[in-house]
Design an enzyme around this catalytic site. Structure first.
Site, mmCIF file in Angstrom:
data_model
loop_
_atom_site.group_PDB
_atom_site.id
_atom_site.type_symbol
_atom_site.label_atom_id
_atom_site.label_comp_id
_atom_site.label_asym_id
_atom_site.label_seq_id
_atom_site.Cartn_x
_atom_site.Cartn_y
_atom_site.Cartn_z
ATOM 1 N N SER A 66 0.841 -1.195 0.000
ATOM 2 C CA SER A 66 0.000 0.000 0.000
ATOM 3 C C SER A 66 0.880 1.250 0.000
ATOM 4 O O SER A 66 1.695 1.423 -0.897
ATOM 5 C CB SER A 66 -0.952 -0.043 1.198
ATOM 6 O OG SER A 66 -1.980 0.913 1.061
ATOM 7 N N ASP A 215 -5.794 -3.148 -3.021
ATOM 8 C CA ASP A 215 -4.751 -2.924 -2.020
ATOM 9 C C ASP A 215 -4.068 -4.209 -1.557
ATOM 10 O O ASP A 215 -4.725 -5.173 -1.176
ATOM 11 C CB ASP A 215 -5.392 -2.231 -0.821
ATOM 12 C CG ASP A 215 -4.398 -1.673 0.171
ATOM 13 O OD1 ASP A 215 -3.242 -2.123 0.184
ATOM 14 O OD2 ASP A 215 -4.776 -0.770 0.935
#
Length: 407
Positions: A66, A215
């Protein structure tokens, strides 16, 4: 005095004593905390090896999820001179300047109600500015072009499985040689916050592969174990870069794992409160997404528990350094409240974390406890010395290293 040129690439571990790994957790704007830590470590390396020293010169693998994946790309993408695109010291300012534009805050009346409605009908942010920014910074640089090995996890929402972008795997799987921009956008596409990312990769033979990604924190918010796994696979596969290191030789691994902070100490919720929650409360409550926060934190902690136990069992505790802050409160624990005030708090949290004692996870309570009298700052100064020495040893032993320079 004589000093190895910091511009020489890091020679493979076969010429040294250690396998060096840097891992950076996910956490949105809280990436400011590891940005401060990384800036300090790089400054210590520069004291030892000159102003041109960069983190990519010292770590065999840099892994990030991320926001940590974006930092990984920034640290390892080459500029026109073949050096890292960003110095670690520049990442803090990047966050301070860009986060308010990536996560714009609405201060108008009824903004809270507006955000709630929007979060129930689509992602909280459209991601357009983030996508433009990442493409502008990283351009068409591909995974195979990074200055050291990288490992960046994402999650394939179509096939419901992790997709790991690894410098080691791309050698045998050219259809994973995506641009760093596409990888960084994908690993940052946090559900409910930013849209999923679609792209295609084509190889020289015209074969193509489609990616439908979100993500990486869904799979591995703390990518330290992934990075170790990638190295272990290389060793097991007989890679000459690691001979004569064995797959289970954790005493040769040196791991720096950086968290992005959490609000454990705040004890924000309890069973009585959440027992009556339905879908809406689990998805959005008090400027947070409790269900996503719980999964992300659990993912990070499980990796920390595992690595702490393994390194302890092998009497190599000093080779695993985890720097994490458990004391975030209020907006500071969010991933997207990018007000000037909140970003300043996160930057100060990073500075204060340097002064705190080195902590290790208590395998019984799950909480971090002070392990040594020394501070994180002193631990990083010591680490810089180890990394510098390791690089010099490899340069001396390797027939491929550039000759040392005199200054």
């Amino acid at each position: 005095m004589q000093m190895d040129s910091p511009k020489s690439p890091l020679q493979p571990p076969t010429y040294g004593n250690l396998v060096t790994i840097l891992s950076i957790d996910g956490g949105g704007i809280r990436g400011l905390i590891p940005a401060v830590i990384l800036g300090f470590l790089e400054s210590e390396l520069q004291k030892l090896d000159g102003e041109e020293a960069r983190l990519a010169d010292y770590f065999d693998v840099i892994a990030g999820t991320s926001t940590g994946g974006l930092v990984t790309a920034m640290l390892t993408a080459p500029n026109k001179e073949g050096r890292p695109l960003f110095a670690a010291s520049e990442i803090k300012d990047f966050y301070l300047e860009q986060c308010p534009k990536i996560f714009p805050q609405d201060h108008f009346p009824f903004s809270a109600a507006k955000k709630l409605v929007k979060s129930l009908t689509g992602p909280k942010y459209d991601g357009k500015y983030l996508h433009q920014l990442i493409h502008a910074k990283l351009g068409d640089t591909k995974l195979s072009q990074t200055l050291t090995n990288v490992v960046i996890p994402t999650f394939d929402i179509k096939h419901l499985q992790p997709t790991i972008f690894s410098s080691y795997e791309v050698k045998n799987h050219p259809l994973k040689d995506a641009t760093l921009a596409d990888i960084a956008i994908s690993t940052s596409a946090a559900p409910t916050y930013l849209p999923a990312h679609f792209f295609k990769v084509e190889d020289l033979n015209g074969n193509a592969k489609e990616y439908n990604l979100i993500d990486g924190g869904v799979a591995a918010n703390n990518p330290a174990l992934l990075a170790i796994g990638e190295v272990t696979n290389e060793i097991s596969g007989g890679s000459s870069d690691f001979f004569p290191i064995r797959p289970n030789d954790y005493g040769r691994f040196l791991v720096l794992s950086l968290g992005t902070g959490n609000h454990k100490a705040e004890e924000k919720f309890n069973a009585k409160e959440v027992a009556g929650w339905g879908l809406l409360n689990w998805l959005t409550h008090d400027n947070s997404t409790p269900i996503i926060d719980a999964f992300s934190q659990a993912s990070s902690d499980m990796v920390d528990f595992h690595l702490s136990a393994v390194f302890r069992a092998l009497h190599s505790e000093a080779n695993y350094i985890r720097i994490q802050d458990d004391t975030l409160t209020g907006d500071a624990a969010s991933v997207d409240i990018a007000t000037v005030e909140n970003l300043d708090i996160l930057a100060k949290t990073g500075d204060e974390l340097l002064k705190k004692p080195v902590a290790r996870v208590n395998l019984d309570s799950g909480c971090n406890e002070n392990a040594y009298e020394t501070t994180n700052e002193h631990a990083l100064i010591k680490l810089a010395g180890i990394l510098s020495k390791e690089k010099k040893i490899r340069d001396i032993r390797s027939p491929h290293a550039k000759a040392p320079i005199r200054i």
